[in-house]
Design a protein around this motif. Structure first.
Motif, short mmCIF file in Angstrom:
data_model
loop_
_atom_site.label_atom_id
_atom_site.label_comp_id
_atom_site.label_asym_id
_atom_site.label_seq_id
_atom_site.Cartn_x
_atom_site.Cartn_y
_atom_site.Cartn_z
N ILE A 103 0.88 -1.18 0.00
CA ILE A 103 0.00 0.00 0.00
C ILE A 103 0.91 1.22 0.00
O ILE A 103 1.87 1.31 0.77
N ASP A 104 0.64 2.15 -0.89
CA ASP A 104 1.56 3.26 -1.15
C ASP A 104 1.39 4.40 -0.15
O ASP A 104 0.26 4.72 0.24
N HIS A 154 4.00 7.40 -8.92
CA HIS A 154 4.97 7.47 -10.02
C HIS A 154 5.06 6.10 -10.69
O HIS A 154 4.38 5.14 -10.26
N TYR A 181 4.48 0.23 -11.72
CA TYR A 181 5.10 -1.05 -12.11
C TYR A 181 4.53 -2.18 -11.25
O TYR A 181 4.09 -3.22 -11.76
N GLU A 182 4.51 -1.95 -9.95
CA GLU A 182 4.03 -2.99 -9.02
C GLU A 182 2.54 -3.31 -9.23
O GLU A 182 2.14 -4.46 -9.20
N ASP A 217 -1.29 3.72 2.26
CA ASP A 217 -0.75 3.69 3.62
C ASP A 217 -0.70 5.14 4.08
O ASP A 217 0.07 5.93 3.54
N TRP A 240 4.30 0.19 10.74
CA TRP A 240 4.37 -1.14 10.12
C TRP A 240 3.30 -2.11 10.60
O TRP A 240 2.73 -2.86 9.81
N ALA A 289 0.29 -0.82 8.82
CA ALA A 289 0.30 -1.04 7.37
C ALA A 289 0.18 -2.52 7.00
O ALA A 289 -0.65 -2.91 6.17
N LEU A 290 1.00 -3.36 7.65
CA LEU A 290 1.01 -4.78 7.26
C LEU A 290 -0.33 -5.46 7.55
O LEU A 290 -0.76 -6.34 6.80
N ASN A 295 -3.10 -4.49 6.98
CA ASN A 295 -4.13 -4.24 5.95
C ASN A 295 -4.49 -5.52 5.18
O ASN A 295 -5.61 -5.67 4.70
N ILE A 353 5.52 -6.97 -3.61
CA ILE A 353 6.12 -5.79 -2.96
C ILE A 353 7.45 -5.48 -3.63
O ILE A 353 7.99 -6.30 -4.37
N GLY A 354 7.99 -4.29 -3.32
CA GLY A 354 9.32 -3.95 -3.83
C GLY A 354 10.40 -4.52 -2.93
O GLY A 354 10.17 -4.78 -1.75
N ASP A 370 12.80 -3.20 -1.49
CA ASP A 370 13.18 -2.37 -0.34
C ASP A 370 12.36 -2.68 0.90
O ASP A 370 12.79 -2.34 2.01
N HIS A 401 9.70 -7.53 -6.20
CA HIS A 401 10.14 -7.08 -7.52
C HIS A 401 11.29 -6.08 -7.38
O HIS A 401 11.57 -5.58 -6.28
N GLY A 402 11.93 -5.81 -8.50
CA GLY A 402 13.07 -4.89 -8.48
C GLY A 402 12.62 -3.44 -8.58
O GLY A 402 11.44 -3.11 -8.51
N MET A 427 14.89 7.27 -9.58
CA MET A 427 13.87 8.32 -9.66
C MET A 427 13.89 9.08 -8.35
O MET A 427 13.86 8.49 -7.27
O1 ME8 Z 1 6.92 1.32 1.18
N1 ME8 Z 1 10.50 1.06 -8.61
O2 ME8 Z 1 5.21 2.69 0.45
P1 ME8 Z 1 5.94 3.40 -0.81
C1 ME8 Z 1 9.75 -0.01 -8.26
N2 ME8 Z 1 3.79 2.18 2.53
N3 ME8 Z 1 8.97 -0.02 -7.18
C2 ME8 Z 1 8.94 1.07 -6.41
C3 ME8 Z 1 9.69 2.23 -6.72
C4 ME8 Z 1 10.50 2.19 -7.89
N4 ME8 Z 1 11.24 3.20 -8.28
N5 ME8 Z 1 9.43 3.15 -5.76
C5 ME8 Z 1 8.56 2.57 -4.89
C6 ME8 Z 1 5.81 1.81 1.29
N6 ME8 Z 1 8.27 1.32 -5.28
C7 ME8 Z 1 4.89 1.31 2.39
C8 ME8 Z 1 4.45 -0.10 2.07
S1 ME8 Z 1 3.03 -2.32 2.56
C9 ME8 Z 1 2.23 -2.95 3.86
C10 ME8 Z 1 3.55 -0.73 3.09
C11 ME8 Z 1 7.39 0.35 -4.60
O3 ME8 Z 1 4.92 4.35 -1.31
C12 ME8 Z 1 7.93 0.00 -3.22
O4 ME8 Z 1 8.93 -0.97 -3.32
O5 ME8 Z 1 7.27 3.92 -0.42
C13 ME8 Z 1 6.68 -0.51 -2.53
O6 ME8 Z 1 6.48 -1.89 -2.81
C14 ME8 Z 1 5.57 0.32 -3.18
O7 ME8 Z 1 6.13 0.92 -4.36
C15 ME8 Z 1 5.08 1.42 -2.26
O8 ME8 Z 1 6.16 2.21 -1.83
#
Ligand code: ME8
Length: 520
Positions: free
Chosen positions: A10-11, A18, A23-24, A49, A226, A229-230, A232, A259-260, A262, A289-290, A299
């Motif tokens: 959740i973003d 972006h 992508y995800e 999130d 966390w 968020a998790l 959810n 998920i990403g 990171d 994913h990458g 970015m």
């Molecule tokens: O991490 N390329 O939110 P987020 C690929 N709220 N994936 C990307 C990316 C990129 N350049 N930038 C971000 C959070 N992502 C938390 C998550 S889940 C219970 C809570 C992916 O908005 C990132 O890896 O920072 C993540 O999976 C998602 O976008 C949301 O990132």
């Protein structure tokens, strides 16, 4: 397969979506659509999130309230996903009342059973990660390795979760289930992180962070991101400690969390520990994913290279998002980093979607009209030299999806298109027509059209609009399940008239594409 439950991260809503976020969501939507072709009950969860210090500070800087900022930005995510044809079942917001209430109960349960305890703590907090970092994980200059920012020293009395209690069980689970973490090569990273894992802070002092869910019975603490968020992934299904909902019983455990890379640590260590503490089964797979870069650079707002997904659709005047979806989904092998560049985008989708796939359908249907007035005769049906390759491709694509190899599956589909194109070149139906070998010519065309139905079906998760246009011209039912696909799809009789043949994808730089975009 009775059900398939999949989720995205959740973003954070402190900005607009972006193309990394996109992508995800595209990968997950493709996986969801693929599984609708294999089972009847797919539940696809995404959302936003919305709590935490980052949002609190962004709102303050903008002179707005956190709630207003969340409402405004959550809508931008929903709008973007609509534009990308992300067909989710539910969009959860962590500010949803139902979610907040269940999170409070989860926290309370863990506190009462002794998995959460109060502890005075001094640590290094990274706002970007929304977590405390270990000094040894920082760069030589003392910065967070992901956000390249100095973490702030935070001294607070917080609630802590006994992560260490679950360390051995998680290590065992990862070792016993080599497909728990996808791709497998990331499991070692996680096992290394587990080596020196500590108990984690799961609340923040309200004096510092007001924008969070209140801890029940404690006015001074709010639940920190966390655990909020998790959760959810289960609150969306209506999880309840005492009385789990029908949806929860039906869909949990998740088949995959997408998920990403990171945030893998949070999903493969923290989340399993929370679930074990709640006595719930663990998700089947965590697919990390990458990272997506732009013109090979990370970015970032400071570099000014953040691209919104809708801006790509607009700048190329795209009628629908299929080309962008296809490009993003095939930008990197499973779990590896991918890149976006305008030139590469144009080149790849022109080559794959227009020149190879679209053109193949277009010229085959055109020949059927030219030589047979669009009529499929019984004599044209028979053995299909492409059958083995096509049926084999369905199996390979399914296997790739089972391993979350979305780009790899895409390449297999392209390879089937290439083989079909080669078959047309080799058999040269135009020469057969010239030589008046009409049955042979008709057979070749129908062989190809039968395979095009399979291609439409396989490409559907990536390009739902193009697939629908293909299926329409082939009078093929796109709802056919993958296991029911055969190489006998085209019915005898009139298939199509000249005026109903339409290119399914126009080259991005073509005059026709420009004209059709301007017409809208
Ligand atoms: O991490 N390329 O939110 P987020 C690929 N709220 N994936 C990307 C990316 C990129 N350049 N930038 C971000 C959070 N992502 C938390 C998550 S889940 C219970 C809570 C992916 O908005 C990132 O890896 O920072 C993540 O999976 C998602 O976008 C949301 O990132």
């Amino acid at each position: 397969m009775e059900k398939f439950y999949l989720t995205t991260a959740i973003d954070y809503v402190n900005g607009a979506p972006h193309i990394g976020h996109a992508y995800e969501k595209i990968l997950t939507d493709i996986i969801a659509r693929h599984y609708t072709q294999r089972c009847d009950d797919v539940y696809f969860l995404t959302g936003t999130d919305e709590h935490g210090i980052k949002i609190q500070k962004t709102a303050a800087a903008k002179g707005t309230t956190p709630k207003e900022l969340c409402d405004e930005n959550a809508q931008k995510f929903k709008d973007a996903w609509k534009a990308l044809d992300i067909d989710y079942t539910k969009f959860i917001r962590t500010t949803d009342e139902e979610h907040e209430k269940i999170v409070q109960h989860i926290f309370d349960k863990l506190l009462k059973q002794g998995d959460i305890y109060k502890h005075s703590y001094e640590g290094l907090y990274c706002q970007g990660c929304e977590c405390f970092l270990n000094a040894k994980d920082l760069t030589e200059d003392g910065l967070c390795p992901d956000h390249l920012k100095k973490p702030e020293v935070v001294k607070e009395e917080n609630y802590f979760f006994k992560l260490t209690k679950y360390k051995d069980a998680i290590i065992k689970h990862i070792k016993d289930h080599p497909d728990f973490i996808v791709p497998e090569f990331r499991a070692n990273e996680v096992l290394n992180q587990l080596e020196d894992i500590q108990d984690i802070s799961v609340s923040r002092a309200k004096s510092n962070v007001q924008w969070g869910i209140d801890v029940l019975g404690d006015d001074e603490q709010s639940i920190y991101v966390w655990i909020d968020a998790l959760s959810n992934y289960i609150t969306a299904l209506g999880y309840d400690n005492e009385n789990p909902s029908e949806n929860f019983k039906k869909y949990w455990p998740a088949d995959v969390h997408v998920i990403g890379k990171d945030i893998l640590k949070f999903h493969s260590i923290y989340w399993p520990a929370f679930l074990l503490a709640l006595d719930l089964p663990l998700p089947k797979h965590i697919f990390a994913h990458g990272w997506i870069t732009i013109d090979e650079s990370k970015m970032s707002k400071s570099l000014g290279n953040v691209i919104s997904p809708t801006s790509v659709l607009e700048s190329f005047n795209l009628e629908h998002p299929d080309a962008f979806r296809y490009y993003m989904a095939t930008s990197a092998p499973c779990g590896r980093d991918g890149n976006y560049s305008d030139d590469d985008f144009k080149e790849k989708v022109n080559a794959h979607l227009a020149n190879s796939m679209g053109n193949l359908l277009n010229r085959t249907l055109s020949m059927l009209v030219k030589y047979f007035d669009g009529e499929v005769k019984a004599e044209f049906k028979g053995e299909n030299p492409l059958a083995k390759k096509a049926l084999g491709t369905i199996q390979i694509v399914k296997n790739h999806f089972d391993n979350f190899e979305i780009a790899e599956a895409g390449l297999e589909i392209t390879s089937l298109v290439d083989a079909t194109n080669k078959f047309v070149q080799d058999t040269a139906p135009w020469t057969l027509a010239k030589e008046e070998k009409m049955d042979e010519c008709g057979q070749v065309l129908v062989n190809v059209l039968d395979i095009m139905c399979i291609i439409a079906s396989l490409i559907y998760p990536y390009c739902p609009n193009i697939a629908a246009d293909m299926a329409k011209q082939l009078s093929f039912d796109l709802k056919t399940k993958l296991d029911d696909l055969t190489t006998d799809n085209i019915k005898c009789g009139k298939l199509i008239s000249k005026e109903d043949i339409k290119p399914v994808f126009l080259r991005l730089d073509s005059e026709l594409a420009d004209k059709s975009a301007k017409k809208q």
